[in-house]
Scaffold this motif. Sequence first.
Motif, PDB file in Angstrom:
ATOM      1  N   THR A 254     -37.248  53.134 -12.067  1.00 16.09           N
ATOM      2  CA  THR A 254     -36.973  54.769 -12.748  1.00 16.09           C
ATOM      3  C   THR A 254     -35.275  54.833 -11.980  1.00 16.09           C
ATOM      4  O   THR A 254     -34.542  54.019 -11.134  1.00 16.09           O
ATOM      5  CB  THR A 254     -37.739  55.624 -11.801  1.00 16.09           C
ATOM      6  OG1 THR A 254     -38.031  54.713 -10.563  1.00 16.09           O
ATOM      7  CG2 THR A 254     -38.880  55.115 -12.869  1.00 16.09           C
TER       8      THR A 254
ATOM      9  N   ASN B 143     -37.348  59.238 -16.335  1.00 18.12           N
ATOM     10  CA  ASN B 143     -38.269  58.994 -15.353  1.00 18.12           C
ATOM     11  C   ASN B 143     -39.427  58.922 -14.998  1.00 18.12           C
ATOM     12  O   ASN B 143     -40.166  57.376 -15.325  1.00 18.12           O
ATOM     13  CB  ASN B 143     -37.981  58.924 -13.633  1.00 18.12           C
ATOM     14  CG  ASN B 143     -36.842  58.989 -12.779  1.00 18.12           C
ATOM     15  OD1 ASN B 143     -35.725  57.702 -13.849  1.00 18.12           O
ATOM     16  ND2 ASN B 143     -36.893  59.341 -11.463  1.00 18.12           N
ATOM     17  N   GLU B 144     -39.569  60.039 -16.048  1.00 15.24           N
ATOM     18  CA  GLU B 144     -41.720  60.490 -16.537  1.00 15.24           C
ATOM     19  C   GLU B 144     -41.246  59.655 -17.988  1.00 15.24           C
ATOM     20  O   GLU B 144     -42.718  58.232 -18.411  1.00 15.24           O
ATOM     21  CB  GLU B 144     -41.434  61.088 -16.884  1.00 15.24           C
ATOM     22  CG  GLU B 144     -42.043  62.141 -15.423  1.00 15.24           C
ATOM     23  CD  GLU B 144     -43.417  61.851 -14.996  1.00 15.24           C
ATOM     24  OE1 GLU B 144     -44.469  61.057 -15.116  1.00 15.24           O
ATOM     25  OE2 GLU B 144     -42.983  61.044 -13.436  1.00 15.24           O
TER      26      GLU B 144
ATOM     27  N   ALA C  48     -42.554  51.684 -20.269  1.00 10.70           N
ATOM     28  CA  ALA C  48     -43.244  51.162 -19.409  1.00 10.70           C
ATOM     29  C   ALA C  48     -44.810  50.607 -20.406  1.00 10.70           C
ATOM     30  O   ALA C  48     -45.242  49.156 -19.922  1.00 10.70           O
ATOM     31  CB  ALA C  48     -43.085  51.027 -17.932  1.00 10.70           C
ATOM     32  N   LEU C  49     -45.712  51.706 -19.568  1.00  6.03           N
ATOM     33  CA  LEU C  49     -46.851  51.423 -20.055  1.00  6.03           C
ATOM     34  C   LEU C  49     -47.055  50.984 -21.681  1.00  6.03           C
ATOM     35  O   LEU C  49     -48.187  50.486 -21.572  1.00  6.03           O
ATOM     36  CB  LEU C  49     -47.848  52.580 -19.721  1.00  6.03           C
ATOM     37  CG  LEU C  49     -48.930  52.857 -19.582  1.00  6.03           C
ATOM     38  CD1 LEU C  49     -49.969  51.548 -18.681  1.00  6.03           C
ATOM     39  CD2 LEU C  49     -49.529  54.496 -19.614  1.00  6.03           C
TER      40      LEU C  49
ATOM     41  N   THR D 292     -42.234  44.177  -7.170  1.00  4.95           N
ATOM     42  CA  THR D 292     -42.189  44.253  -8.134  1.00  4.95           C
ATOM     43  C   THR D 292     -42.258  43.109  -9.400  1.00  4.95           C
ATOM     44  O   THR D 292     -44.056  43.467 -10.132  1.00  4.95           O
ATOM     45  CB  THR D 292     -41.529  45.438  -9.296  1.00  4.95           C
ATOM     46  OG1 THR D 292     -40.796  46.547  -8.261  1.00  4.95           O
ATOM     47  CG2 THR D 292     -41.986  45.611  -9.997  1.00  4.95           C
TER      48      THR D 292
ATOM     49  N   ASP E 105     -39.696  51.768  -9.257  1.00  2.00           N
ATOM     50  CA  ASP E 105     -39.611  52.608  -9.136  1.00  2.00           C
ATOM     51  C   ASP E 105     -38.771  53.562  -8.302  1.00  2.00           C
ATOM     52  O   ASP E 105     -38.919  53.540  -6.550  1.00  2.00           O
ATOM     53  CB  ASP E 105     -40.745  53.036  -8.682  1.00  2.00           C
ATOM     54  CG  ASP E 105     -41.282  54.703  -9.100  1.00  2.00           C
ATOM     55  OD1 ASP E 105     -40.238  55.435  -9.250  1.00  2.00           O
ATOM     56  OD2 ASP E 105     -42.268  55.702  -8.635  1.00  2.00           O
TER      57      ASP E 105
ATOM     58  N   VAL F  41     -42.438  48.097 -13.539  1.00  2.00           N
ATOM     59  CA  VAL F  41     -41.136  49.116 -12.821  1.00  2.00           C
ATOM     60  C   VAL F  41     -41.200  49.410 -11.761  1.00  2.00           C
ATOM     61  O   VAL F  41     -42.030  49.303 -10.981  1.00  2.00           O
ATOM     62  CB  VAL F  41     -42.088  50.541 -13.825  1.00  2.00           C
ATOM     63  CG1 VAL F  41     -40.715  52.428 -13.317  1.00  2.00           C
ATOM     64  CG2 VAL F  41     -41.997  50.773 -15.136  1.00  2.00           C
TER      65      VAL F  41
ATOM     66  N   HIS G  14     -41.964  55.366 -17.144  1.00  2.00           N
ATOM     67  CA  HIS G  14     -43.480  54.956 -16.832  1.00  2.00           C
ATOM     68  C   HIS G  14     -43.912  54.555 -18.347  1.00  2.00           C
ATOM     69  O   HIS G  14     -45.064  53.604 -18.089  1.00  2.00           O
ATOM     70  CB  HIS G  14     -43.443  56.290 -16.256  1.00  2.00           C
ATOM     71  CG  HIS G  14     -43.404  55.752 -14.226  1.00  2.00           C
ATOM     72  ND1 HIS G  14     -43.740  54.666 -13.342  1.00  2.00           N
ATOM     73  CD2 HIS G  14     -42.907  56.600 -13.762  1.00  2.00           C
ATOM     74  CE1 HIS G  14     -43.171  54.840 -12.612  1.00  2.00           C
ATOM     75  NE2 HIS G  14     -42.754  56.192 -12.241  1.00  2.00           N
ATOM     76  N   ALA G  15     -44.464  56.164 -18.906  1.00  2.00           N
ATOM     77  CA  ALA G  15     -44.407  55.976 -20.257  1.00  2.00           C
ATOM     78  C   ALA G  15     -44.402  54.636 -21.500  1.00  2.00           C
ATOM     79  O   ALA G  15     -45.387  54.196 -21.789  1.00  2.00           O
ATOM     80  CB  ALA G  15     -44.886  57.355 -21.016  1.00  2.00           C
TER      81      ALA G  15
END
Length: 261
Positions: free
Chosen positions: A123, A144-145, A151-152, A195, A160, A158, A148-149
């Motif tokens: 991010t 950034n949001e 990566a999931l 991480t 962060d 991530v 995250h999505a």
Amino acid sequence: MSDRHPFTKYVAIGDSFTEGIGDPDPASVGGHRGWADRVAETLADGTDADFTYANLAVRGRLLRQIVDGQVEAALALGPDLVTVSAGGNDVIRPGSDPDELAERYDRMVERLRRDGATVVLFTGPDVGMTPVLGMVRGKTAVYNEHLHAIALKHGALVADLWALRVLRDPRMWAPDRLHHSPLGHATVAAAVLDTLGVPHTLETSAPEPLAARPWREARVEDLGWAKEYLVPWVVRRVRGTSSGDGVTAKRRTLQPVERRG
């Protein structure tokens, strides 16, 4: 030494952040060390297996250029670990759309994950404290949001940096306020290793708080920064040139890593 992690082939792709700009070091390949070199050094020291590292990042690259020029080259090296930071140069450009960038980023991560490599995304850090980059703080948060999505969705990791509040300290940044200082790069490297769940001895403690400076002193410094760094950046945007024009990746092939302190 017993194996402490499973990685043997690490490839880093991206822009100036991954190239290591802001962390000059004549002893490093390309003249810059950076967080990715530090991660590679720790990984090399943390395994008995043969470990190699490539860094395909080039300063100034936009997301499209990273996708077109680095992704397939990275996959051709057969990595089991890939770090990718991309889109930062796009986000700070007027008129860029974080939703459109995320769609392209999604397809990129899908490609990077196709052979089962561990992929680490980043991010963007919280740049709200800087006089110019602070204007894109909201756009960075939206991007950034999306990351995250993504990566999931693809099973990526991530790092962060937005949550790493110590990066708001001015000492984490180089004089140009666009790139991390050596301390900042070391802090990012520690975050990446954390991480990955890889033990390390990198310094991660926050520096002592800075004393408040007189308003006039701070404004004089801001004006000096604008003249030396901001104006040339704006001129390059107007002319359609890049700091990376004519620059090639510093480690285009997988190579052993010298273990350093």
